[in-house]
Write an enzyme that holds these catalytic residues in place. Structure first.
Site, PDB file in Angstrom:
ATOM      1  N   LYS A   1       0.641  -4.523  -0.542  1.00 11.17           N
ATOM      2  CA  LYS A   1      -0.477  -5.438  -0.269  1.00 11.17           C
ATOM      3  C   LYS A   1      -1.689  -4.779   0.391  1.00 11.17           C
ATOM      4  CE  LYS A   1       1.053  -8.103  -2.412  1.00 11.17           C
ATOM      5  NZ  LYS A   1       0.377  -8.512  -3.617  1.00 11.17           N
TER       6      LYS A   1
ATOM      7  N   TYR B   1       3.825 -10.923  -4.959  1.00 14.72           N
ATOM      8  CA  TYR B   1       3.664  -9.508  -5.312  1.00 14.72           C
ATOM      9  C   TYR B   1       2.525  -9.334  -6.322  1.00 14.72           C
ATOM     10  CZ  TYR B   1       5.134  -4.652  -6.158  1.00 14.72           C
ATOM     11  OH  TYR B   1       5.178  -3.277  -6.235  1.00 14.72           O
TER      12      TYR B   1
ATOM     13  N   TYR C   1      12.979  -1.002  -6.292  1.00  9.62           N
ATOM     14  CA  TYR C   1      13.123  -1.229  -4.852  1.00  9.62           C
ATOM     15  C   TYR C   1      14.618  -1.369  -4.573  1.00  9.62           C
ATOM     16  CZ  TYR C   1       8.124  -2.409  -4.371  1.00  9.62           C
ATOM     17  OH  TYR C   1       6.744  -2.374  -4.347  1.00  9.62           O
TER      18      TYR C   1
ATOM     19  N   PRO D   1       3.950  -1.163   3.743  1.00 10.93           N
ATOM     20  CA  PRO D   1       3.632  -1.048   2.307  1.00 10.93           C
ATOM     21  C   PRO D   1       4.705  -1.589   1.358  1.00 10.93           C
ATOM     22  CG  PRO D   1       4.127   1.090   3.255  1.00 10.93           C
ATOM     23  CD  PRO D   1       4.103   0.130   4.384  1.00 10.93           C
TER      24      PRO D   1
ATOM     25  N   HIS E   1       2.339  -2.908 -15.579  1.00 15.09           N
ATOM     26  CA  HIS E   1       3.765  -3.213 -15.423  1.00 15.09           C
ATOM     27  C   HIS E   1       3.967  -4.721 -15.440  1.00 15.09           C
ATOM     28  CE1 HIS E   1       5.407   0.764 -13.498  1.00 15.09           C
ATOM     29  NE2 HIS E   1       4.858   0.950 -14.683  1.00 15.09           N
TER      30      HIS E   1
HETATM   31  P1  FAS Z   1      -8.908   3.045   5.175  1.00 13.72           P
HETATM   32  O1  FAS Z   1      -8.103   3.453   6.378  1.00 13.72           O
HETATM   33  O2  FAS Z   1      -8.477   3.444   3.828  1.00 13.72           O
HETATM   34  O3  FAS Z   1     -10.411   3.577   5.326  1.00 13.72           O
HETATM   35  C1  FAS Z   1     -11.064   3.545   6.568  1.00 13.72           C
HETATM   36  C2  FAS Z   1     -12.083   4.660   6.559  1.00 13.72           C
HETATM   37  O4  FAS Z   1     -12.825   4.601   7.785  1.00 13.72           O
HETATM   38  C3  FAS Z   1     -11.419   6.040   6.507  1.00 13.72           C
HETATM   39  O5  FAS Z   1     -11.989   6.809   5.477  1.00 13.72           O
HETATM   40  C4  FAS Z   1     -11.709   6.628   7.880  1.00 13.72           C
HETATM   41  O6  FAS Z   1     -11.900   8.027   7.849  1.00 13.72           O
HETATM   42  C5  FAS Z   1     -12.993   5.909   8.261  1.00 13.72           C
HETATM   43  N1  FAS Z   1     -13.223   5.876   9.708  1.00 13.72           N
HETATM   44  C6  FAS Z   1     -12.311   5.684  10.687  1.00 13.72           C
HETATM   45  N2  FAS Z   1     -12.902   5.749  11.894  1.00 13.72           N
HETATM   46  C7  FAS Z   1     -14.234   5.991  11.664  1.00 13.72           C
HETATM   47  C8  FAS Z   1     -15.372   6.171  12.499  1.00 13.72           C
HETATM   48  N3  FAS Z   1     -15.243   6.136  13.822  1.00 13.72           N
HETATM   49  N4  FAS Z   1     -16.564   6.400  11.915  1.00 13.72           N
HETATM   50  C9  FAS Z   1     -16.691   6.443  10.555  1.00 13.72           C
HETATM   51  N5  FAS Z   1     -15.655   6.284   9.704  1.00 13.72           N
HETATM   52  C10 FAS Z   1     -14.444   6.066  10.269  1.00 13.72           C
HETATM   53  N6  FAS Z   1      -0.824   0.590   1.191  1.00 13.72           N
HETATM   54  C11 FAS Z   1      -0.090   0.283   0.101  1.00 13.72           C
HETATM   55  O7  FAS Z   1      -0.268  -0.808  -0.458  1.00 13.72           O
HETATM   56  N7  FAS Z   1       0.854   1.165  -0.388  1.00 13.72           N
HETATM   57  C12 FAS Z   1       1.068   2.396   0.196  1.00 13.72           C
HETATM   58  O8  FAS Z   1       1.917   3.167  -0.249  1.00 13.72           O
HETATM   59  C13 FAS Z   1       0.301   2.759   1.306  1.00 13.72           C
HETATM   60  N8  FAS Z   1       0.449   3.987   1.873  1.00 13.72           N
HETATM   61  C14 FAS Z   1      -0.304   4.300   2.985  1.00 13.72           C
HETATM   62  C15 FAS Z   1      -0.178   5.569   3.620  1.00 13.72           C
HETATM   63  C16 FAS Z   1      -0.931   5.879   4.766  1.00 13.72           C
HETATM   64  C17 FAS Z   1      -0.746   7.228   5.443  1.00 13.72           C
HETATM   65  C18 FAS Z   1      -1.816   4.926   5.310  1.00 13.72           C
HETATM   66  C19 FAS Z   1      -2.598   5.211   6.580  1.00 13.72           C
HETATM   67  C20 FAS Z   1      -1.961   3.683   4.688  1.00 13.72           C
HETATM   68  C21 FAS Z   1      -1.221   3.358   3.523  1.00 13.72           C
HETATM   69  N9  FAS Z   1      -1.370   2.140   2.864  1.00 13.72           N
HETATM   70  C22 FAS Z   1      -0.644   1.814   1.784  1.00 13.72           C
HETATM   71  C23 FAS Z   1      -2.336   1.188   3.312  1.00 13.72           C
HETATM   72  C24 FAS Z   1      -3.690   1.642   2.813  1.00 13.72           C
HETATM   73  O9  FAS Z   1      -3.658   1.723   1.408  1.00 13.72           O
HETATM   74  C25 FAS Z   1      -4.738   0.690   3.321  1.00 13.72           C
HETATM   75  O10 FAS Z   1      -4.358  -0.657   3.134  1.00 13.72           O
HETATM   76  C26 FAS Z   1      -6.073   0.928   2.672  1.00 13.72           C
HETATM   77  O11 FAS Z   1      -6.395   2.281   2.827  1.00 13.72           O
HETATM   78  C27 FAS Z   1      -7.082   0.023   3.371  1.00 13.72           C
HETATM   79  O12 FAS Z   1      -8.348   0.448   3.027  1.00 13.72           O
HETATM   80  P2  FAS Z   1      -9.526   0.428   4.145  1.00 13.72           P
HETATM   81  O13 FAS Z   1      -9.522  -0.874   4.814  1.00 13.72           O
HETATM   82  O14 FAS Z   1     -10.735   0.902   3.450  1.00 13.72           O
HETATM   83  O15 FAS Z   1      -9.047   1.468   5.274  1.00 13.72           O
HETATM   84  C1  PHB Z   2       3.131   3.590  -4.261  1.00 12.91           C
HETATM   85  O1  PHB Z   2       3.266   3.867  -5.465  1.00 12.91           O
HETATM   86  O2  PHB Z   2       2.533   4.335  -3.442  1.00 12.91           O
HETATM   87  C2  PHB Z   2       3.711   2.293  -3.742  1.00 12.91           C
HETATM   88  C3  PHB Z   2       4.164   1.344  -4.640  1.00 12.91           C
HETATM   89  C4  PHB Z   2       4.692   0.147  -4.167  1.00 12.91           C
HETATM   90  C5  PHB Z   2       4.767  -0.065  -2.801  1.00 12.91           C
HETATM   91  C6  PHB Z   2       4.298   0.893  -1.897  1.00 12.91           C
HETATM   92  C7  PHB Z   2       3.767   2.080  -2.368  1.00 12.91           C
HETATM   93  O3  PHB Z   2       5.302  -1.234  -2.334  1.00 12.91           O
END
Ligand code: FAS
Ligand code: PHB
Length: 391
Positions: free
Chosen positions: A296, A382, A201, A292, A72
């Site tokens: 980032k 961004y 947005y 989100p 994009h």
């Molecule tokens: P993660 O949370 O992805 O991974 C951490 C891992 O550690 C998990 O697999 C977990 O099971 C594991 N873990 C936890 N405790 C543990 C333990 N005691 N022992 C062993 N393993 C353990 N970001 C965006 O940019 N856009 C979005 O739309 C967006 N939507 C999101 C929706 C949700 C529901 C959540 C929670 C986050 C969202 N995020 C979004 C942010 C997300 O993308 C994070 O920034 C990203 O997953 C970060 O990656 P990690 O640091 O690897 O953490």
């Molecule tokens: C998504 O596609 O999940 C998404 C895109 C942009 C955002 C957050 C989530 O700022």
């Protein structure tokens, strides 16, 4: 068992670190509390900065992005009656990519299996030991109920916002700063072609809405809702009505379709420092959480790990600890920049407060749409600011 780096967490941070360490010839063992299938099934982020795409490609996991990713040029900003396109490529020379975090996770897990390095899924009772000593360790119970111990030179805490690693930084050394927002996102995934070329947005009196996507046949949407929103109160019709209202524009139609996933995502900003204590290093959501709105979260995790993998390689490879000693400060400079940008996008686009607040938000949106200087500030953040110390 003994290894060089024990990695806790198999999200993007843990898996990408494992991949980069493997490429540097450094052995690691990864432990994850969930099953591999569960981790692969989580629907989360959707946008990759072009620097993230480059890093993933250089690490040998970019093939599917090249095939299935959607590049994009920018985004659309919208308020009632107006939709303006911000072209990041014109403003900064950088594009962004639509490629779900779910896919990134699948690519990294496949690479881990190809590398043949150890990964324990469905573990429990994970504990960190002696992180201030030269011989830290991780103990856990494996999926078969057996007590396990990993003796390592370094522990990488990549266990997300609810993991144990950050708590191994003693309270007297640890500072956690947090902002909770008075709203949440209701996210849906729908099997319908996007009704837009690039993300929209939208500020609206009823609340924020985002039109994103995953592929030419799958769309992703978010609606601002109350933090305590009950998903059961949102029928498909109510969801589509709200999206049509908030994203509506004369001459434009939102095409609905079957909703295949829905969830409520709380909105928080959290920054934990330092991101290192002794031989424990924190990366990704284990150290920070961003709302989100600025896309980032996933990109920050990738950037942390790009810095951390180089610091570990210098230390364990050449005995040079300079990058490791600088890791926390270097990573936190980018964390705070992305935290500010995510806060700014969130407070500009989400309805909260009174009509005075609405006036401030609308003038800020119009300023960004009309001033190349203001638009460039949004575009640079961004599309991704440079990662310090990386080419
Ligand atoms: P993660 O949370 O992805 O991974 C951490 C891992 O550690 C998990 O697999 C977990 O099971 C594991 N873990 C936890 N405790 C543990 C333990 N005691 N022992 C062993 N393993 C353990 N970001 C965006 O940019 N856009 C979005 O739309 C967006 N939507 C999101 C929706 C949700 C529901 C959540 C929670 C986050 C969202 N995020 C979004 C942010 C997300 O993308 C994070 O920034 C990203 O997953 C970060 O990656 P990690 O640091 O690897 O953490
Ligand atoms: C998504 O596609 O999940 C998404 C895109 C942009 C955002 C957050 C989530 O700022």
């Amino acid at each position: 068992m003994r290894t060089r780096v024990a990695i806790i967490g198999a999200g993007p941070a843990g898996l990408f670190l494992a991949q980069l360490l493997d490429a540097a010839g450094i052995e690691s063992v990864l432990v994850e509390r969930r099953s591999a299938e569960y981790v692969k099934s989580r629907i989360r982020a959707g946008i990759l900065e072009s620097a993230s795409v480059r890093l993933l490609r250089e690490a040998g996991v970019g093939d599917r992005i090249a095939r299935d990713g959607i590049e994009h040029r920018g985004i659309h900003l919208q308020w009632p009656g107006e939709r303006r396109h911000l072209d990041f490529v014109d403003l900064t020379g950088k594009s962004v990519w639509v490629y779900g975090q779910t896919e990134v996770t699948k690519d990294l897990m496949a690479a881990r299996e190809r590398a043949g390095q150890a990964a324990f899924y469905e573990v429990s009772d994970v504990e960190l030991h002696d992180v201030e000593s030269d011989s830290p360790a991780v103990t856990f119970t494996d999926a078969e109920g057996r007590a396990q111990r990993i003796d390592a030179e370094i522990i990488a805490g990549c266990d997300g916002s609810h993991g144990p690693s950050r708590h191994s930084v003693p309270r007297q050394h640890r500072r956690t700063l947090e902002r909770t927002y008075p709203f949440a996102w209701l996210g849906i995934r729908a099997d319908v072609a996007p009704s837009t070329d690039e993300l929209i947005y939208a500020w609206h009196p009823d609340g924020f809405a985002l039109h994103s996507m995953r592929s030419p046949t799958v769309s992703r949407f978010y609606l601002q809702v109350r933090p305590d929103e009950d998903l059961a109160d949102w029928s498909d019709d109510r969801i589509w009505d709200a999206l049509s209202t908030r994203l509506g524009l004369d001459g434009w139609t939102l095409h609905p379709g079957p909703i295949t996933e829905r969830s409520v995502l709380p909105m928080r900003s959290v920054v934990t420092s330092p991101m290192r204590h002794g031989r424990l290093f924190l990366a990704g959501d284990a150290a920070h959480t961003v709302p989100p709105t600025g896309a980032k979260g996933l990109n920050l995790a990738i950037a942390d790990v790009a810095l951390l993998s180089r610091a570990i390689a210098e230390w364990l490879g050449a005995g040079d600890t300079r990058l490791a000693d600088a890791y926390s400060d270097t990573a936190l400079r980018r964390v705070w920049r992305c935290t500010h940008f995510s806060w700014w996008m969130t407070t500009m686009l989400h309805r909260h407060g009174d009509e005075f607040d609405a006036g401030l938000q609308l003038t800020q949106l119009q300023r960004v749409a009309q001033s190349s200087a203001a638009a460039t500030e949004l575009a640079e953040n961004y599309s991704g600011i440079p990662i310090e110390g990386l080419p």
